[in-house]
Each structure stands twice: as C-alpha cells, then as structure tokens.
Design a protein around this motif. Structure first.
Motif, PDB file in Angstrom:
ATOM      1  N   ILE A 136      49.654  55.231  48.528  1.00 18.59           N
ATOM      2  CA  ILE A 136      49.722  55.093  47.073  1.00 18.59           C
ATOM      3  C   ILE A 136      49.307  53.688  46.665  1.00 18.59           C
ATOM      4  O   ILE A 136      49.822  52.694  47.199  1.00 18.59           O
ATOM      5  CB  ILE A 136      51.135  55.399  46.539  1.00 18.59           C
ATOM      6  N   ASN A 137      48.360  53.619  45.742  1.00 22.98           N
ATOM      7  CA  ASN A 137      47.942  52.343  45.153  1.00 22.98           C
ATOM      8  C   ASN A 137      48.337  52.355  43.686  1.00 22.98           C
ATOM      9  O   ASN A 137      48.039  53.314  42.963  1.00 22.98           O
ATOM     10  CB  ASN A 137      46.426  52.154  45.258  1.00 22.98           C
ATOM     11  N   ILE A 138      49.003  51.305  43.247  1.00 25.73           N
ATOM     12  CA  ILE A 138      49.390  51.167  41.838  1.00 25.73           C
ATOM     13  C   ILE A 138      48.767  49.888  41.294  1.00 25.73           C
ATOM     14  O   ILE A 138      48.883  48.824  41.921  1.00 25.73           O
ATOM     15  CB  ILE A 138      50.921  51.132  41.674  1.00 25.73           C
ATOM     16  N   ARG A 139      48.125  49.979  40.146  1.00 25.24           N
ATOM     17  CA  ARG A 139      47.495  48.810  39.513  1.00 25.24           C
ATOM     18  C   ARG A 139      47.921  48.735  38.051  1.00 25.24           C
ATOM     19  O   ARG A 139      47.928  49.751  37.344  1.00 25.24           O
ATOM     20  CB  ARG A 139      45.964  48.910  39.592  1.00 25.24           C
ATOM     21  N   SER A 140      48.266  47.546  37.605  1.00 23.10           N
ATOM     22  CA  SER A 140      48.596  47.371  36.189  1.00 23.10           C
ATOM     23  C   SER A 140      47.321  47.478  35.373  1.00 23.10           C
ATOM     24  O   SER A 140      46.241  47.094  35.826  1.00 23.10           O
ATOM     25  CB  SER A 140      49.268  46.009  35.957  1.00 23.10           C
ATOM     26  N   GLY A 141      47.461  48.026  34.157  1.00 23.42           N
ATOM     27  CA  GLY A 141      46.306  48.196  33.291  1.00 23.42           C
ATOM     28  C   GLY A 141      46.448  47.410  32.006  1.00 23.42           C
ATOM     29  O   GLY A 141      46.946  46.273  31.998  1.00 23.42           O
ATOM     30  N   ALA A 142      46.055  48.018  30.891  1.00 26.16           N
ATOM     31  CA  ALA A 142      46.131  47.337  29.598  1.00 26.16           C
ATOM     32  C   ALA A 142      47.589  47.135  29.205  1.00 26.16           C
ATOM     33  O   ALA A 142      48.430  48.010  29.423  1.00 26.16           O
ATOM     34  CB  ALA A 142      45.410  48.169  28.537  1.00 26.16           C
ATOM     35  N   GLY A 143      47.888  45.974  28.632  1.00 30.23           N
ATOM     36  CA  GLY A 143      49.245  45.711  28.176  1.00 30.23           C
ATOM     37  C   GLY A 143      49.828  44.390  28.635  1.00 30.23           C
ATOM     38  O   GLY A 143      51.011  44.112  28.421  1.00 30.23           O
TER      39      GLY A 143
END
Length: 379
Positions: A136-143
């Motif tokens: 699992i890869n999690i990346r922060s996005g807009a915000g």
C-alpha cells in the motif's frame, strides 16, 4: 458435508427462514470452495511436506508449507461453519427451556450470518493476484498540511484494520511532512488475499472537517491518494537490468527531519526508463532496504504492465472500463458525520469507528460492487 435448503422446519417461521437462508448461502459457498477437493489437496501437500528431501529446495519447501497452512485454514473454516449451522436448531430447541437460551441462539445466528457473508465475499476474490499480500502506497494530495495529516490518518486506519484482523504490517518508508502528518508512506500487509481485499481501496479519499491547523476554525477539504499493489513473487516475469536502476543512499530521518540512523542506510531506487522512484528506510541495513525497495519497484512495474495490457484490451473492445473513478470515498466530519463510498453508496455514520480500522463493511461492499461491474462488462 453440504446441507440443503428447507431443512429447518420446526421453529418459529422467522428463525426457520433465517436458517434456511444461511444454509443455502453456505451450500453455494461449498460448491465454489469444494471442501472435498481441498481435503484431497491437503493430503497431497502433507505427503510432500513429510518428504525428507523437501528442504533440499528451501524456496519450494516454503511454498509447500505455506500453501498447506492456507488450505488447512480454509478447510477448517468451512467445516466449522457447516457444523455451527447444523447445531443452531438444537441451540434454539434447548434455549426454549433455559433462561437466556434463545438470546444466546440469536447471538450465534447473527455471528454466523456475519461470518458466512464475509466468506461469501472471499469466494469473489478469484483474480490472478487476489491471493497475494498487498503493498500500500499513500500520498498526500491537495489540502496542504491538512492533506499530510489526512494521509497519516489513512495509514493509521489501515494499520489498525490489519492489527484487528491479525495481519502483520511491515512499514517500508515514511516521508514526514514539515508541520504535521506525512507526505507519503509505503507498507506491506501480510496474509492471504490481502491484495484481493484491499485493492478496492485504491483511489482518492476525501476528508471534510474543521481544520485543526486553521486558527479561524474554517472547514477544510483535503485529499490523499491510496495505491494498492500485489506483492511480486518469483513466478512473475519482472526482470529489471541493473543499468536501468539508479541507486542512491542517504541517512534515514524521522518526523521533523530528526535523524533516526547514524549511517547512510536508507535507499532510493529510480527506474530510469519509467521515472518510477521508490524509497525504503525501515531497516538499519542498506542491503535489506535495497531488497525491500526492489520488491516495491517490481510491484509497481508489474502493475504498470497490467494497466498497459488492460488498456490494449479495452482499445480492442475486449474489456470494460478498468477505471473505477479516482475519487472513491468521502469522509465528512463536519457539518455532519458520515463516511460514504461514492461507487456503491455504502455509508457509515460513525467516522471514528471507520478511522479506527473498522472498514470491513466498505471492503465487502467494494468487492461486491467490483464483481457486479465485471459481470456487466462480461469480464
């Protein structure tokens, strides 16, 4: 081993109906899982495992023992459920004469229904890689900072789900944000069918809440991207020539840039032809970090290959729409409380439980939805 619908006829009509429904569902599951075939396979694997020469090839031996354990576990589960369904009428009969007996029978009925429905969903996991463990890869996005905090909340949600279900998690890499939260994280969830179950989590997850980082208390919408990949095994034909990978080493760091290692043990791999970058810093050994990073890189390249093959099939009109839409779930903490899957409309009105790892309902709804989409497209 299997039962037959319509065998429970001497109890209250609503109980009889519920038991007949459970029996019919379990019988359908047994047709798919085939306990007799599983028993034969267990005997074959036990014979192989008892061969003294098995461990002459450690990799093959590991595969045999792992498969044996998995098949035995599945066989025990289906056998146990069939026995419990058969025992329920007796529980209700005895419960009529004992204080609290019917309540105990009702509780067992509810628990059985939940377990059988969960097993029914697992029978839908028949994809090529569904049995694999999951990266699992999690990346922060807009915000901004809220998105980094949100990415860390999502990571915690999946880790807690895994822990509650007895699955080991190995964290390969975490890139911390400056103020709070994380920029990205990569981790592996170990266990059978982890990819099949968790692959429905792929996409953009949206959080709506009053920002704890806004001194004016304004509502903030932030996004994080979840990518789910199958762990690559030796049978996969993913060959990466050494001259296509650039290896950089650096010092591991923790939150806020804090050093967690005094040697250059962290590893960054860059796949030159595709530009894919993978990092790993969970081990103290540079060699171990490189090996872990290479497994993740192989998983990403395997997924890229699969996507290209699906795109070719779609272009030929042989497949349905492979994309489920990027934004797949919305978590609203203000002005009301709700978590909703935007693909199948499954929702829960207690976000704290969901963020605490109680996501089985979403996983089951997602798997059922995916199955319905595949059936519509003829996949």
């Amino acid at each position: 081993m299997s039962g037959g619908a319509g065998i429970f006829v001497s109890m209250r009509p609503e109980i009889t109906s519920a038991l007949n429904e459970l029996d019919a569902t379990l019988s359908t599951i047994e047709k798919v899982m085939d306990p007799e075939e599983m028993s034969d396979r267990v005997r074959e694997l036990e014979a192989q495992a008892s061969d003294p020469s098995l461990w002459d090839d450690p990799d093959h031996a590991q595969g045999v023992t792992s498969e044996l354990s998995a098949v035995q576990s599945r066989l025990r589960k289906i056998t146990d459920l069939r026995q419990r369904v058969a025992d329920l009428p007796v529980m209700y009969e005895l419960g009529e004469d004992e204080e609290g007996g019917e309540e105990m029978a009702d509780a067992e009925l509810a628990e059985l229904r939940e377990e059988i429905e969960a097993l029914e969903v697992k029978t839908m996991l028949s994809g090529e890689y569904d049995q694999r463990e999951a990266v699992i890869n999690i990346r922060s996005g807009a915000g901004g900072v809220d998105a980094a905090d949100w990415a860390e909340m999502l990571m915690r949600m999946y880790v807690r789900w895994a822990e509650k279900n007895g699955h080991k998690v190995d964290i390969y890499d975490i890139s911390y944000a400056e103020e709070a939260g994380i920029k990205s994280a990569t981790f592996v969830v170990h266990g059978d069918y982890m990819y099949g179950q968790l692959s429905v989590e792929q996409g953009a997850h949206r959080l709506v809440r009053i920002s704890p980082f806004d001194n004016q208390g304004r509502r903030q919408t932030s996004f994080a991207e979840v990518e789910v990949l199958p762990v690559v095994e030796k049978v996969d034909s993913i060959d990466i020539p050494d001259n296509e990978v650039r290896v950089d080493v650096y010092r591991s760091s923790g939150p806020g840039g804090q050093s967690v290692n005094t040697t250059d043990s962290a590893v960054r791999l860059t796949h030159i032809p595709t530009g894919i970058v993978v990092t790993c810093q969970n081990e103290k050994s540079q060699i171990q970090n490189k090996a872990s990073a290479m497994r993740v890189l192989q998983a990403k390249l395997l997924e890229k290959k699969r996507q290209e093959e699906r795109a070719e099939m779609d272009a030929l009109g042989a497949g349905g729409n492979a994309s489920w839409g990027n934004q797949m779930r919305s978590y609203v903490l203000h002005p009301y409380q709700m978590v909703k899957d935007l693909r199948n409309d499954f929702e829960v009105n207690d976000p704290s439980k969901v963020l605490g790892g109680e996501i089985d309902g979403f996983l089951e709804a997602g798997i059922r939805w995916r199955m319905s989409q595949q059936q519509k497209s003829g996949a």
